[in-house]
Design a protein around this motif. Structure first.
Motif, short mmCIF file in Angstrom:
data_model
loop_
_atom_site.label_atom_id
_atom_site.label_comp_id
_atom_site.label_asym_id
_atom_site.label_seq_id
_atom_site.Cartn_x
_atom_site.Cartn_y
_atom_site.Cartn_z
N ARG A 1 -3.93 -45.10 -63.40
CA ARG A 1 -2.94 -46.13 -63.19
C ARG A 1 -2.27 -46.10 -61.68
O ARG A 1 -1.06 -46.33 -61.45
CB ARG A 1 -1.81 -45.95 -64.12
N ASP A 2 -3.06 -45.66 -60.82
CA ASP A 2 -2.46 -45.39 -59.22
C ASP A 2 -2.05 -46.94 -58.78
O ASP A 2 -1.23 -47.07 -57.99
CB ASP A 2 -3.48 -45.09 -58.20
N HIS A 3 -2.79 -48.04 -59.10
CA HIS A 3 -2.68 -49.32 -58.65
C HIS A 3 -1.17 -49.86 -58.87
O HIS A 3 -0.70 -50.51 -58.38
CB HIS A 3 -3.48 -50.28 -59.30
N LEU A 4 -0.56 -49.50 -60.19
CA LEU A 4 0.67 -49.75 -60.56
C LEU A 4 1.64 -49.03 -59.42
O LEU A 4 2.74 -49.63 -59.24
CB LEU A 4 1.08 -49.78 -62.06
N ARG A 5 1.34 -47.79 -59.45
CA ARG A 5 2.18 -47.02 -58.71
C ARG A 5 2.40 -47.28 -57.43
O ARG A 5 3.45 -47.60 -56.75
CB ARG A 5 1.78 -45.43 -58.38
N GLY A 6 1.32 -47.99 -56.68
CA GLY A 6 1.47 -48.57 -55.23
C GLY A 6 2.22 -50.01 -55.18
O GLY A 6 3.01 -49.90 -54.46
N VAL A 7 1.86 -50.71 -56.21
CA VAL A 7 2.47 -52.06 -56.09
C VAL A 7 4.04 -51.79 -56.23
O VAL A 7 5.05 -52.34 -55.82
CB VAL A 7 2.08 -53.14 -57.14
#
Lengths: 272, 148
Positions: A149-155
């Motif tokens: 779930r890295d993509h959510l952290r980035g956003v």
């Protein structure tokens, strides 16, 4: 009453401090506050992200997915990459995402993980691929970001920071625009740790799908000449230097005893 | 990056030009204040001179408009976040008011004194553009008395 002419000894109306000092004290304390808020909200993002259900994530992604769809191009790659990703998903990852691959015309050698299972791949990357295993590795790497779930952290962090700056300086301020620009680059890329984890995940998937890990490092080996993140132009890039990444991959391959041979060529339809 | 350089240049130009203008202005203010030291300008409404000794009484006024520089404006906008005395604007107001008083005295010519002096301040051009770089106007007025 007698008038005694005299000039005041000092100017009581002007504070005798240096304006430069005032400027730096204020700027630095503002910076400190922003950093503290950023760190605190970073923790908040880390707390919230594991609790966001994929359902909610899919719903949120619908808000902006139309603009992503609009930039898709028709290409012979489309059906092939979609079925490749679905195959990896069905046989090996079992991630709770309905993956959809978007092919986009751009020279950038990259693929992006957008919330809601939307993987965007640029034609620049597709043009450099020589075997199916390589492509599978690239997609499995992006799937690794979804798994962690890295993509959510980035956003999440990018969103938080841009909110802070617009709040402080307004939307049309130079400072906000500058921050938003820099943050787009920094925040949508991932930290080294996140990349390394996604790489390890991708190796497992590759081994599961093909029974070997051929092609995993091929692509990275060809990259350094054109896209070495060590140069000034890629100051913001957080991908581990490619050489380091390759040696990390090789180490995992040795440790887990994966087979490094047995490449599968690309189907005829996408070979130019 | 380009935006940041542009911004830093504006700040630096604002600081250097603003500081230079301010020093120059203060030097002139100090000099002229010494020159006019023997012309009292007071807030009293009445004087204890007999009427027949006063030859004339007339309105005198002076006004001065001082502009904010980019550096001062930015520092003040930072101050807006934290609160407290807006030190970067203090010298602007001080200069505008003293300049207005000096100009009023200049207008008074060879009068003996100026009574009933008032000072008012207003902003002009604040909404001239989005960035809100405005000017400050101070006007000083009073009644100049010439003695027979």
């Amino acid at each position: 009453m007698k008038y005694t002419p005299r000039l005041p000894k000092s100017n009581v109306n002007v504070t005798p401090t240096s304006m430069l000092r005032e400027f730096f004290v204020l700027t630095l304390s503002l910076l400190a506050i922003v950093i503290v808020i950023y760190i605190l909200l970073g923790f908040a993002v880390d707390l919230i992200v594991p609790r966001i259900s994929t359902d909610l994530e899919t719903k949120m992604s619908e808000l902006f997915i139309r603009s992503v769809d609009a930039e898709d191009i028709d290409s012979e790659w489309r059906g092939y990459v979609q079925s490749l990703v679905e195959d990896l998903q069905k046989r090996c990852t079992k991630l709770p995402y309905p993956f959809k691959v978007h092919v986009r015309e751009a020279s950038s050698v990259n693929a992006l993980a957008f919330p809601g299972g939307h993987i965007i791949v640029f034609t620049g990357l597709l043009g450099k691929i020589t075997s199916e295993n390589e492509l599978a590795f690239a997609f499995a790497h992006e799937m690794g970001h979804y798994a962690n779930r890295d993509h959510l952290r980035g956003v999440g962090r990018a969103f938080v920071f841009i909110t802070i700056s617009t709040f402080l300086f307004g939307t049309d301020s130079n400072i906000s625009q500058m921050l938003a620009h820099a943050l787009n680059i920094t925040e949508l890329s991932f930290s080294r740790k996140q990349e390394t984890r996604a790489d390890a995940f991708a190796l497992d998937i590759l081994n599961c799908a093909y029974g070997n890990v051929a092609g995993a490092t091929d692509f990275l080996k060809r990259l350094p000449k054109e896209q070495d993140p060590g140069t000034i132009g890629h100051y913001f890039a957080s991908h581990p230097e490619n050489l380091k990444r390759i040696s990390d991959l090789n180490k995992i391959i040795r440790d887990k005893g994966f087979k490094p041979a047995g490449k599968k060529p690309l189907p005829k339809i996408v070979q130019q | 990056m380009y935006n940041l350089l542009f911004f830093i240049t504006l700040i630096a130009v604002g600081y250097l030009a603003g500081t230079f203008a301010e020093r120059y202005h203060y030097r002139s203010i100090h000099l002229r204040e010494k020159m006019f030291i023997n012309l009292p300008a007071v807030t009293m409404k009445t004087v204890d001179y007999p009427d027949d000794k006063i030859k004339s009484a007339e309105l005198v006024y002076g006004s001065a408009v001082i502009s904010i520089d980019y550096f001062k404006r930015f520092t003040a906008s930072l101050r807006n976040i934290f609160g407290g005395t807006v030190k970067s604007y203090e010298s602007l107001i001080d200069r505008a008011r003293r300049e207005a008083l000096l100009r009023m005295k200049e207008m008074a010519g060879d009068s003996r004194m100026i009574v009933n002096v008032r000072i008012e301040t207003s902003t002009i051009g604040r909404n001239a553009n989005k960035k809100g770089v405005g000017c400050l106007e101070a006007i000083a007025y009073g009644t100049a008395l010439t003695l027979a």
